[in-house]
Design an enzyme around this catalytic site. Structure first.
Site, short mmCIF file in Angstrom:
data_model
loop_
_atom_site.label_atom_id
_atom_site.label_comp_id
_atom_site.label_asym_id
_atom_site.label_seq_id
_atom_site.Cartn_x
_atom_site.Cartn_y
_atom_site.Cartn_z
CG ASP A 451 -24.48 12.69 -35.93
OD1 ASP A 451 -25.33 13.18 -36.69
OD2 ASP A 451 -23.83 11.66 -36.22
CD GLU A 469 -25.48 10.88 -39.29
OE1 GLU A 469 -26.39 10.38 -40.00
OE2 GLU A 469 -24.86 10.24 -38.42
CD GLU A 470 -27.19 13.25 -44.16
OE1 GLU A 470 -27.73 12.17 -44.43
OE2 GLU A 470 -27.69 14.08 -43.38
#
Length: 657
Positions: A451, A469-470
């Protein structure tokens, strides 16, 4: 009159001018090493007739004849050949949208400029003309502007021109992957060792369910432990919404926050769910009607299901918090390695409370050190990005309320107790599979998946952010729970999450992100009934100036950060899964893709893991990184040698502007 003291910019500019003049006397330049310098149109060549005395920089490197930058031009220089990535956010600015890279495509990934490629090919051809045995160096794989040149010394054994040019003979347009076949890389559960019995260890591992082997069975929902809620309100545990100490002053009195669930819906819609007429709900009222803007983009049947079924089911799940989350949840604080294992049902309950914003507001100190967890920011505004986020999250809630998942999830904060002495490492590089197709989550199944994290894990997942990441936190929403108890990561820390389930599919990236339906995750489970999906959050440094990332201290920081994420303190390398990664720390973080790839390969080798690298459509990067890996492995160059030599890591700083 005394001369006015020079400011930092003037001193730095003079220093680089003097250094450049001194280097003009050095016969050994990098022109014969760099075969693919980038063309920078806004740089003018500085006259070679200037006088001055050069000096070496503070790390023992000297700077070769260079081209001067005008102040405006220097500010315009940007990294256009790197992928967009998670913004370095703080809790106070997570909701602000971040600009895309100028070179980003609609899919969010950058492409090489065709004009630059033609220039590079011409320069490569001219530099090799008349030489039948063109040799390459490690710096060939860094795309420096033509004004950035560094003299290097030959330190490594030569190989035949056939071996050296092997990678360059392959045209990126005709291949989709290079290196070791991905099928030969380790994946869990096939490569994993035997797990010990699941038990809580005071100060090291907190388990929120009853762990008797008879009660931990496949396809059965784990039983919370202890049986009754323990009410603790302090600075080392999560402050729960159902706590008797969760109070607010009203008219000179102190009352417990609570209200009726049906009032929550009445304030947003004329439709009153029949299921929740008399339910009591702990927490403060949220402006839920803003969320209901989502109903404008849903089909009529979906809107009816949202109000008549889904929201009431979510409320019932949230109300069970004192029944499901009975043991105090410790905060994963800085400087301490600790793990938390909980059931997927407990995770869903906590997320339902976050959706309704029932968790007490963090105090001032916690606001600075912990990310937001309540979904307030997600309900602000009605941008298309937030609508797609809400669709993705509502898909998760629909699936878990219809059928409660039966597995466990482990959140482990890990600290690197002692930084490595990288220069002394004798470790050789491990296998590399690199591809311009596929994704980490799909093709890297069973591997340690990276991540590209913010130090506040999750970045802008409940705000405006919508990059690597989101997106991962949205399609695997159980990752979001880590924001409840994970303090901001230090330079020598990472967060490893094992067992999260993917619930959604998606297309696009950033502005083009779209939820594309539910996903049935068929990943096998381990002995602890966790999905064999292991995700490591490591946060890269953000560089305001491109060249500062090549300073040894910055490189060591990134090496230690990556190694902290890749290592496994309890398992030996033969049983470790490969690392599935990509352009970590690039995009708006300012990282150079080739340098970051090299750093990750070195850290993975030291951790005893192979690497599966996904370039997200960049075939030129695929070829360059493969050639760099081949260069090191063919000469048996160790991790220590690669990290020790200045011609591996080009150190040069533009003057501060």
């Amino acid at each position: 009159m005394d001369a006015q003291p020079k400011n930092r910019d003037e001193r730095t500019k003079g220093y680089f001018k003097k250094t450049a003049l001194r280097q003009q006397k050095c016969p050994n330049t990098l022109e014969r090493w760099l075969v693919r310098p980038l063309k920078i149109s806004n740089v003018t060549e500085e006259s070679s007739s200037q006088e001055g005395v050069g000096m070496a920089d503070d790390v023992g490197f000297q700077i070769s004849p260079t081209l001067s930058l005008d102040e405006k031009d220097a500010e315009k220089l940007s990294i256009s050949d790197i992928d967009e990535e998670t913004q370095p956010l703080t809790p106070q600015n997570l909701d602000h949208p971040q600009p895309q890279s100028a070179a980003a495509t609609v899919s969010g990934f950058s492409q090489k400029n065709s004009h630059d490629e033609e220039e590079l090919e011409k320069q490569a051809a001219s530099s090799s003309e008349g030489s039948a045995k063109k040799r390459i160096k490690i710096t060939d794989f860094f795309s420096w502007p033509s004004s950035q040149r560094l003299p290097v010394k030959r330190r490594w054994p030569d190989v035949s021109s056939e071996e050296a040019d092997r990678g360059k003979k392959i045209k990126p347009a005709h291949v989709k992957w290079m290196g070791t076949p991905i099928s030969e890389l380790n994946r869990i559960p096939e490569c994993g060792g035997t797990l010990p019995p699941l038990n809580g260890i005071p100060g090291q591992h907190t388990v929120l369910i009853r762990v008797c082997t008879d009660l931990l069975k496949k396809d059965e929902v784990p039983v919370p432990y202890p049986s009754k809620f323990i009410d603790i309100w302090d600075n080392i545990h999560v402050k729960m919404p159902c706590s008797s100490k969760n109070t607010i002053p009203v008219e000179d009195q102190v009352i417990v926050q609570n209200f009726r669930v049906d009032q929550l819906i009445i304030s947003a819609s004329d439709q009153l769910p029949r299921k929740t007429n008399n339910a009591q709900f702990y927490g403060k009222a949220t402006n839920i009607n803003r969320f209901l803007v989502l109903s404008k983009v849903l089909d009529p049947d979906a809107v009816e299901h949202l109000f008549d079924s889904l929201l009431p089911d979510m409320m019932q799940l949230a109300l069970r918090v004192s029944e499901l989350c009975t043991k105090p949840i410790p905060l994963l604080k800085r400087g301490v390695s600790h793990s938390i294992t909980m059931s997927q049902e407990q995770v869903a309950c906590l997320l339902a409370n976050a959706f309704f914003c029932t968790f007490p507001q963090r105090d001032i100190r916690e606001c600075c050190n912990y990310p937001d967890f309540n979904f307030f920011r997600l309900f602000k505004g009605s941008s298309s990005k937030k609508m797609e986020k809400l669709k993705t999250l509502m898909c998760y809630f629909k699936m878990v309320t219809q059928q409660i998942p039966t597995g466990l999830v482990t959140f482990s904060r890990r600290k690197l107790e002692k930084p490595l002495n990288w220069k002394s490492s004798k470790t050789l590089l491990t296998k590399l599979h690199i591809t311009c197709e596929g994704t980490i989550e799909d093709d890297g199944y069973g591997m340690l998946q990276v991540d590209f994290a913010n130090k506040f894990v999750g970045g802008g997942v409940i705000g405006a952010g919508l990059v690597q990441e989101e997106i991962r936190f949205l399609i695997n929403p159980e990752l979001i729970v880590s924001r409840l108890f994970t303090e901001a990561l230090d330079d020598d820390e990472c967060l490893v999450v094992t067992g999260t389930q993917q619930f959604s599919k998606y297309t696009g990236y950033n502005e083009t992100y779209k939820w594309s339906g539910s996903f049935q995750d068929k990943t096998p489970r381990d002995a602890w009934q966790r999905m064999c999906t292991e995700i490591v959050a490591i946060d890269a440094l953000k560089f305001e100036h491109f060249l500062e990332q090549f300073h040894p201290s910055k490189i060591n920081r990134e090496l230690n950060k990556a190694f902290c994420g890749f290592r496994h303190p309890e398992e030996k390398s033969p049983t470790l899964a490969a690392v599935a990664t990509g352009n970590w720390g690039c995009g708006v973080f300012g990282g150079d893709t080739r340098l970051k790839a090299l750093i990750q390969m070195l850290a993975a080798a030291e951790a005893g893991r192979d690497v599966a690298y996904f370039t997200f459509g960049d075939s030129q990067l695929m070829t360059d990184v493969y050639n760099m890996h081949s260069f090191l492995t063919q000469r048996n160059i160790s991790v220590g040698e690669a990290s020790r030599h200045p011609d591996s890591f080009y150190i040069f700083m533009w003057p501060a502007r």
